[in-house]
Design a protein around this motif. Sequence first.
Motif, short mmCIF file in Angstrom:
data_model
loop_
_atom_site.label_atom_id
_atom_site.label_comp_id
_atom_site.label_asym_id
_atom_site.label_seq_id
_atom_site.Cartn_x
_atom_site.Cartn_y
_atom_site.Cartn_z
N ALA A 77 -13.01 -5.73 6.51
CA ALA A 77 -12.35 -4.58 7.13
C ALA A 77 -11.40 -3.99 6.09
O ALA A 77 -10.93 -4.69 5.19
CB ALA A 77 -11.60 -4.98 8.38
N TYR A 78 -11.14 -2.70 6.25
CA TYR A 78 -10.34 -2.00 5.24
C TYR A 78 -9.33 -1.07 5.92
O TYR A 78 -9.55 -0.61 7.04
CB TYR A 78 -11.23 -1.15 4.34
CG TYR A 78 -12.35 -1.92 3.68
CD1 TYR A 78 -13.63 -1.92 4.24
CD2 TYR A 78 -12.14 -2.63 2.52
CE1 TYR A 78 -14.67 -2.61 3.65
CE2 TYR A 78 -13.17 -3.34 1.91
CZ TYR A 78 -14.43 -3.32 2.49
OH TYR A 78 -15.45 -4.03 1.89
N LEU A 79 -8.27 -0.80 5.19
CA LEU A 79 -7.32 0.22 5.62
C LEU A 79 -6.98 1.06 4.40
O LEU A 79 -6.31 0.58 3.48
CB LEU A 79 -6.06 -0.40 6.22
CG LEU A 79 -5.07 0.62 6.80
CD1 LEU A 79 -5.65 1.30 8.04
CD2 LEU A 79 -3.74 -0.05 7.14
N GLN A 80 -7.49 2.28 4.38
CA GLN A 80 -7.16 3.23 3.33
C GLN A 80 -5.88 3.96 3.72
O GLN A 80 -5.82 4.56 4.79
CB GLN A 80 -8.30 4.23 3.13
CG GLN A 80 -8.01 5.30 2.09
CD GLN A 80 -7.90 4.74 0.68
OE1 GLN A 80 -8.67 3.87 0.30
NE2 GLN A 80 -6.95 5.25 -0.09
N MET A 81 -4.89 3.87 2.86
CA MET A 81 -3.59 4.47 3.16
C MET A 81 -3.28 5.52 2.10
O MET A 81 -3.15 5.20 0.92
CB MET A 81 -2.51 3.38 3.17
CG MET A 81 -2.80 2.23 4.11
SD MET A 81 -1.44 1.06 4.24
CE MET A 81 -1.40 0.43 2.57
N ASP A 82 -3.18 6.74 2.53
CA ASP A 82 -2.88 7.87 1.65
C ASP A 82 -1.55 8.51 2.04
O ASP A 82 -1.04 8.29 3.14
CB ASP A 82 -4.00 8.91 1.72
CG ASP A 82 -5.34 8.36 1.29
OD1 ASP A 82 -6.35 8.65 1.96
OD2 ASP A 82 -5.39 7.64 0.28
N SER A 83 -1.02 9.30 1.13
CA SER A 83 0.24 10.00 1.38
C SER A 83 1.31 9.05 1.91
O SER A 83 1.99 9.33 2.90
CB SER A 83 0.03 11.15 2.37
OG SER A 83 -0.94 12.06 1.90
N LEU A 84 1.44 7.94 1.24
CA LEU A 84 2.35 6.90 1.71
C LEU A 84 3.80 7.35 1.66
O LEU A 84 4.21 8.11 0.77
CB LEU A 84 2.16 5.63 0.89
CG LEU A 84 0.92 4.82 1.28
CD1 LEU A 84 0.52 3.86 0.17
CD2 LEU A 84 1.17 4.07 2.58
N LYS A 85 4.54 6.86 2.63
CA LYS A 85 5.96 7.20 2.78
C LYS A 85 6.79 5.92 2.71
O LYS A 85 6.28 4.84 3.03
CB LYS A 85 6.19 7.88 4.12
CG LYS A 85 5.36 9.11 4.37
CD LYS A 85 5.59 9.65 5.78
CE LYS A 85 4.73 10.88 6.06
NZ LYS A 85 4.97 11.41 7.42
N PRO A 86 8.05 6.03 2.37
CA PRO A 86 8.90 4.83 2.35
C PRO A 86 8.90 4.08 3.69
O PRO A 86 8.97 2.85 3.70
CB PRO A 86 10.28 5.39 2.02
CG PRO A 86 9.99 6.61 1.20
CD PRO A 86 8.76 7.20 1.81
N GLU A 87 8.79 4.81 4.78
CA GLU A 87 8.79 4.16 6.08
C GLU A 87 7.51 3.39 6.37
O GLU A 87 7.41 2.71 7.40
CB GLU A 87 9.06 5.18 7.20
CG GLU A 87 8.19 6.41 7.16
CD GLU A 87 8.86 7.59 6.46
OE1 GLU A 87 9.48 7.38 5.40
OE2 GLU A 87 8.72 8.72 6.99
#
Length: 118
Positions: A77-87
Motif C-alpha cells: 500500500a502507498y501514500l503519495q503526499m504532495d504539497s506538504l505542509k508543516p502541519e
Amino acid sequence: QVHLVESGGGLVQPGGSLRLSCAASRSISIYAMNWYRQAPGKQRELVAGMPSAGRTNYADAVKGRFTISRDNAKKMAYLQMDSLKPEDTAVYYCNAFLQAFGQLSDYWGQGTQVTVSS
C-alpha cells in the motif's frame, strides 16, 4: 496475522513530496488499507482509507494533496503526499483492517516519521 512495515518517511521542505510505502507479510486483498498519523500531543487520526472494494476516503486536511493506492499482487500500500505542509508533520502508520463474520482483524505497522520543515 499480517505484519506491516512502513518506509519512505523523512525530512522534506514545505511544498515538497514524499511517497510512503507499506509492505505486508501476506495477502492484503481482503483488507481495507488505511493510513493514519499521529502528531506530538495529538490523537491518532485517519488520513486516507482504501477498502478492498469501493471508494477511497480522505481527511479534509489532505484532500487534493494525498493519494492512497494499493497493489494487492505485491502486497503493498502507498501514500503519495504532495504539497506538504508543516502541519503534516507526524508519525504515519499503515493499517490493515477487516471486520467480517463477527471477527475483527486490525493490524498496524511501527510507523514512519514525516517531518515538514524548512
